[in-house]
Motif scaffolding. Structure first.
Motif, PDB file in Angstrom:
ATOM      1  N   LEU A 210       0.823  -1.207   0.000  1.00 27.38           N
ATOM      2  CA  LEU A 210       0.000   0.000   0.000  1.00 27.38           C
ATOM      3  C   LEU A 210       0.861   1.263   0.000  1.00 27.38           C
ATOM      4  O   LEU A 210       0.403   2.338  -0.397  1.00 27.38           O
ATOM      5  CB  LEU A 210      -0.932   0.004   1.217  1.00 27.38           C
ATOM      6  CG  LEU A 210      -2.023  -1.074   1.227  1.00 27.38           C
ATOM      7  CD1 LEU A 210      -2.780  -1.058   2.549  1.00 27.38           C
ATOM      8  CD2 LEU A 210      -2.986  -0.864   0.061  1.00 27.38           C
ATOM      9  N   ALA A 323      -7.620   2.609   2.340  1.00 26.39           N
ATOM     10  CA  ALA A 323      -6.973   1.295   2.268  1.00 26.39           C
ATOM     11  C   ALA A 323      -5.997   1.094   3.417  1.00 26.39           C
ATOM     12  O   ALA A 323      -5.950   0.015   4.035  1.00 26.39           O
ATOM     13  CB  ALA A 323      -6.255   1.141   0.925  1.00 26.39           C
ATOM     14  N   ILE A 324      -5.201   2.107   3.728  1.00 28.08           N
ATOM     15  CA  ILE A 324      -4.228   2.003   4.814  1.00 28.08           C
ATOM     16  C   ILE A 324      -4.937   1.968   6.165  1.00 28.08           C
ATOM     17  O   ILE A 324      -4.593   1.166   7.049  1.00 28.08           O
ATOM     18  CB  ILE A 324      -3.222   3.166   4.743  1.00 28.08           C
ATOM     19  CG1 ILE A 324      -2.276   2.949   3.548  1.00 28.08           C
ATOM     20  CG2 ILE A 324      -2.425   3.295   6.039  1.00 28.08           C
ATOM     21  CD1 ILE A 324      -1.285   4.057   3.334  1.00 28.08           C
TER      22      ILE A 324
END
Length: 679
Positions: A210, A323-324
């Motif tokens: 990521l 996402a993180i």
């Protein structure tokens, strides 16, 4: 207007009836409705007192636990949400005002579109600094800088009162730098810990992807970080070893510290940490830094860059793109604590706003939401607890008169800060805007760090608070010989808008709060500090030996408790809190005995004063947790699980045995020779 209460008792329900202007309002009594009467109080008092509530209130998927702390937390969060939303709506608030900062911080956290668009850009400058590292000196300087913005690579550093000269601030270096937090996660071989280690390696791999690495590079980076952190863990002390204030106090000239770590130029690192000049430091674990000195040169600069990038992103993951943030939640909340679902975004941002700007939020909370008279009532209870503590010390049969005199002197000098501070910290220099959430968090972190480090070289401000008035918690600071009890501790769920009876006040606020915190001044750690907050022995040798024998007994008692199959409470690591719990419940009861409710043997909801007091103490720790969270607590926390914070102390108290008819053969029964009596 004062409200008068009268009692009605039913075989099936217990309702408190409050009369005001001829109108009657009926309230359920939580001490009755929380119970699980299918459990005998003689076998498991904790679940008898609280099991009914647990059955009705399973742990939400978004939480690792549920109970009184969550109930009060939800009440406070709703109030802070109101503060945040009102502030955010006022886009014309004067720049630099509390309202502008609170509103813009909250609004930036709620702006998910802007956060998503920014991605990792808020950390671009920090990534560039890491990328520019070329050698060990620039590596250590960069590590120093990263500490100033809220990251924590390689070690821990802070400014605090010198344990042996409490009137002065000192520089402290201690072990740190572990993504899993506790050294035992890297070595324990039980199935759950092995699983966490395996999942952590996977988590590292996903996070590196990521961050922009391809699959092969991410896998390699994961292995490197895992190996580096394991090496840091090898040189770290265990949780229980960190509780010895003498062994973790190693004051030395800076030149000596430098000599022990020849690869690290601390005289250059300190300015990066914000300290212009220093000649002395306090090193918690000298062996850790000797080991770190070797690790610094063992790993390549590229390996260190990988580790630093990871530590930076890990520190700021909750404030970055979806996402993180989700991956961070999946590991640290789901894998490690059993939480399956994130809290609503508003709740997360409310909590972050309070954590970052709590000093500003607290000013509004005190003015708009704090029940009137809270500070005065808290102080009244605290003083009553201190009075009975003095009576107990005078009657101790195991302590000499010489030590009693010093103990009473220390007790009399305990400063009780209750409610809220008389002066607020100046946060005028922190700049907050609606642009970037991550940047706002970093600005708050930087302000907090600078506030701390600027204390070095200045007189100690003993009026300072380290907790917000809207924080449902309390603490004892041995260096100031003080207890701090924030205003919201006056809240008792089920008694909103009215004053609880004295059994509840003294069971929850008296016993588990004031009594607990005062006892910290006389637990295995606090007892090593004198009345002025200095790490200094004030005991006779004989009395100290007797005291240590008693603390050994409480360690042995708690070592036998098994919260999860095969996992036992760490009696050594938790002994300070266990001593404080025992002292707290004893002193709370002694203070309650002086109340009219106790003296008049007044029954409420069919319960005797004694029964109400001990049920109220059980209510104070009404918490049930997921197995994953329990396992983590056993490994990393100096507090015992809630069940044993109730059952453990009560098994030592004769009045509890009488109140609930505890007999030999019952699980709650402890033979006389194994009962712990300290204070």
């Amino acid at each position: 207007m004062q409200l008068k209460t009268k009692l009605t008792i039913s075989a099936f329900t217990a309702l408190l009836v409050v009369s005001c202007n001829k109108k009657e309002i009926q309230f359920e009594d939580p001490l009755i409705t929380n119970r699980d009467t299918t459990v005998s109080p003689t076998e498991d008092f904790f679940h008898y007192a609280n099991g009914g509530w647990f059955k009705k209130h399973p742990i939400p998927d978004s939480e690792s636990s549920n109970g009184i702390f969550r109930m009060i937390g939800d009440t406070i969060n709703a109030q802070i949400k109101d503060i945040c939303e009102k502030s955010a709506k006022n886009e014309d608030a004067p720049k630099g005002s509390n309202e502008q900062k609170i509103g813009d911080f909250y609004a930036s956290g709620m702006d998910t579109l802007a956060i998503e668009k920014m991605g990792l850009k808020p950390l671009a400058m920090q990534f560039a600094k890491i990328q520019a590292v070329q050698d060990v000196p620039s590596l250590m300087n960069t590590i120093g800088y990263l500490h100033t913005i809220g990251a924590g690579p390689a070690f821990s550093f802070y400014v605090s009162q010198d344990d042996k000269i409490s009137s002065k601030h000192a520089l402290f270096f201690s072990q740190g730098g572990l993504g899993l937090g506790n050294r035992d996660y890297y070595f324990n071989t039980d199935e759950q810990t092995v699983k966490i280690r395996t999942e952590y390696a996977k988590h590292l791999e996903v996070m590196m992807q990521l961050m922009g690495e391809d699959a092969a590079a991410a896998k390699s980076a994961s292995a490197t970080i895992m190996k580096m952190e394991t090496d840091l863990a090898k040189i770290s002390r265990k949780l229980e070893a960190l509780r010895d204030p003498v062994k973790n106090y190693n004051k030395m000239p800076l030149a000596q510290f430098k000599a022990s770590t020849p690869a690290i130029a601390w005289e250059n690192v300190l300015p990066q940490l914000g300290v212009a000049k220093a000649d002395t430091v306090i090193v918690g674990q000298p062996e850790f830094f000797k080991g770190l000195d070797k690790i610094v040169t063992t790993y390549s600069i590229d390996d260190w860059k990988t580790y630093l990038k990871w530590d930076l992103v890990n520190s700021y993951a909750p404030y970055l793109n979806n996402a993180i943030e989700k991956q961070n939640f999946a590991f640290y909340s789901t894998v490690m604590n059993g939480v399956k679902k994130q809290k609503p975004r508003w709740k997360r941002i409310v909590e972050e706003t309070d954590g970052a700007l709590g000093e500003l939020v607290g000013q509004v909370y005190v003015a708009d939401y704090l029940p009137k008279g809270s500070k005065e009532k808290l102080l009244e209870i605290g003083n009553n607890i201190r009075d009975v503590y003095a009576e107990h010390i005078k009657k101790l049969d195991w302590m000499s008169e010489a030590t009693k005199k010093k103990a009473l002197n220390k007790l009399s000098k305990i400063v009780m800060k209750v409610g809220y501070p008389d002066k607020w910290k100046d946060m005028s220099s922190v700049v907050i805007n609606r642009g970037t959430y991550c940047a706002n968090v970093m600005a708050a972190n930087k302000w907090s760090y600078d506030y701390m480090v600027k204390k070095f070289g200045k007189p100690v401000d003993r009026t300072e608070w380290s907790m917000f008035p809207q924080t449902y918690n309390a603490y004892y600071n041995p260096s100031n010989n003080e207890i701090v009890v924030p205003a919201c501790n006056i809240l008792v769920p089920g008694f909103e808008g009215r004053m609880p009876d004295d059994a509840i006040l003294y069971g929850i606020i008296g016993g588990s709060t004031f009594g607990h915190e005062i006892t910290h001044g006389f637990d295995d750690q606090g007892s090593q500090y004198d009345e002025n907050g200095n790490l200094k022995n004030w005991w006779t040798a004989e009395d100290l030996a007797k005291f240590k024998q008693k603390t050994k007994l409480i360690v042995e008692q708690f070592n036998k408790f098994e919260p999860l199959k095969g996992k036992f409470v760490n009696g050594d690591a938790t002994q300070g809190e266990n001593i404080a719990d025992l002292g707290g419940v004893v002193m709370g009861f002694e203070a309650f005995k002086k109340s009219p409710q106790y003296k008049n043997k007044e029954k409420i909801s069919g319960l005797t004063p004694e029964q109400r007091y001990f049920l109220a103490y059980g209510y104070a720790w009404m918490v049930h947790a997921k197995d994953e969270a329990l396992a983590r607590q056993i490994m990393t926390d100096v507090h015992s699980p809630a069940q044993f914070r109730v059952n453990g102390p009560l098994m030592n108290i004769p009045e509890f045995y009488k109140a609930f008819n505890i007999k030999p053969g019952n699980k709650m029964y402890q033979p006389d020779n194994l009962r712990v009596v300290i204070w």
